[in-house]
Design a protein around this motif. Structure first.
Motif, short mmCIF file in Angstrom:
data_model
loop_
_atom_site.label_atom_id
_atom_site.label_comp_id
_atom_site.label_asym_id
_atom_site.label_seq_id
_atom_site.Cartn_x
_atom_site.Cartn_y
_atom_site.Cartn_z
N ALA A 14 -5.54 6.20 -4.27
CA ALA A 14 -6.78 5.56 -3.80
C ALA A 14 -6.59 4.05 -3.68
N ALA A 15 -5.90 3.47 -4.66
CA ALA A 15 -5.64 2.03 -4.60
C ALA A 15 -4.76 1.69 -3.41
N GLY A 16 -3.83 2.55 -3.08
CA GLY A 16 -2.97 2.32 -1.91
C GLY A 16 -3.77 2.23 -0.63
N SER B 161 0.83 -1.21 0.00
CA SER B 161 0.00 0.00 0.00
C SER B 161 0.87 1.26 0.00
N LEU B 162 1.97 1.25 0.74
CA LEU B 162 2.87 2.40 0.74
C LEU B 162 3.50 2.62 -0.64
N ALA B 163 3.80 1.53 -1.33
CA ALA B 163 4.35 1.65 -2.68
C ALA B 163 3.33 2.28 -3.63
N PHE B 164 2.07 1.88 -3.52
CA PHE B 164 1.03 2.50 -4.34
C PHE B 164 0.92 3.99 -4.04
N VAL B 165 0.88 4.36 -2.76
CA VAL B 165 0.71 5.77 -2.39
C VAL B 165 1.93 6.60 -2.83
N ALA B 166 3.13 6.09 -2.60
CA ALA B 166 4.34 6.83 -2.97
C ALA B 166 4.42 7.02 -4.49
N MET C 122 -3.21 13.92 -14.04
CA MET C 122 -2.95 13.54 -12.66
C MET C 122 -3.86 12.39 -12.20
N LEU C 123 -4.80 11.97 -13.03
CA LEU C 123 -5.73 10.91 -12.65
C LEU C 123 -5.05 9.57 -12.33
N PRO C 124 -4.06 9.10 -13.10
CA PRO C 124 -3.42 7.84 -12.71
C PRO C 124 -2.77 7.92 -11.33
N ALA D 60 -6.59 -9.29 -7.35
CA ALA D 60 -7.18 -7.96 -7.52
C ALA D 60 -6.12 -6.88 -7.38
N THR D 61 -5.21 -7.04 -6.44
CA THR D 61 -4.13 -6.07 -6.25
C THR D 61 -3.21 -6.06 -7.46
N TRP D 62 -2.91 -7.24 -7.98
CA TRP D 62 -2.03 -7.33 -9.15
C TRP D 62 -2.68 -6.66 -10.36
N ILE D 63 -3.96 -6.90 -10.58
CA ILE D 63 -4.67 -6.29 -11.71
C ILE D 63 -4.73 -4.78 -11.55
N THR D 64 -4.98 -4.31 -10.33
CA THR D 64 -5.01 -2.87 -10.07
C THR D 64 -3.66 -2.25 -10.38
N MET D 65 -2.59 -2.91 -9.96
CA MET D 65 -1.25 -2.40 -10.24
C MET D 65 -1.00 -2.33 -11.75
N LEU D 66 -1.44 -3.34 -12.47
CA LEU D 66 -1.24 -3.35 -13.91
C LEU D 66 -2.01 -2.22 -14.58
N VAL D 67 -3.24 -1.98 -14.17
CA VAL D 67 -4.05 -0.90 -14.74
C VAL D 67 -3.41 0.46 -14.46
N VAL D 68 -2.96 0.68 -13.23
CA VAL D 68 -2.32 1.95 -12.88
C VAL D 68 -1.04 2.13 -13.69
N CYS D 69 -0.28 1.08 -13.89
CA CYS D 69 0.96 1.18 -14.69
C CYS D 69 0.66 1.54 -16.14
#
Length: 114
Positions: free
Chosen positions: A60-62, A29-34, A52-54, A94-103
């Protein structure tokens, strides 16, 4: 296996696995927020707020990952106390898919940014 049935094998330390799980989810979660903060900074272009949306999505995902981690920590802790299997990977997927979408969103913004 019915709930409350002990698994055969050496006794488990009920404190270590849930603690490691909680710490891993917190780091994620800290990695997502940072990274979200960095993406917001990189996407800051006057009159183009959507860049700035991504970053906002990553932040939010973090927070969502942190909450899921807390819930998963409780579930793992209880499963170990009951001797039940700890398996279940929906939250991880779900976390992996969220990370992929954000990337993908972040790469799109960074490539198309003026």
């Amino acid at each position: 296996m019915p709930r409350g049935t002990r698994l055969p094998g050496p006794p488990l330390d009920p404190g270590l696995q849930p603690e490691r799980t909680r710490m891993a989810w917190t780091r994620t979660s800290l990695a997502f927020v940072a990274n979200g903060g960095l993406l917001v900074h990189a996407g800051h272009v006057p009159d183009r707020w959507w860049y700035m949306l991504p970053g906002a999505a990553a932040i939010a995902a973090g927070f969502a990952v942190y909450v899921v981690g807390l819930l998963r920590h409780r579930r793992v802790d209880q499963a170990i106390r009951d001797g039940a299997p700890v398996a279940g990977d929906r939250a991880i997927r779900a976390t992996w898919i969220t990370m992929l979408v954000v990337c993908v969103l972040a790469a799109t913004v960074l490539v198309t940014r003026p």
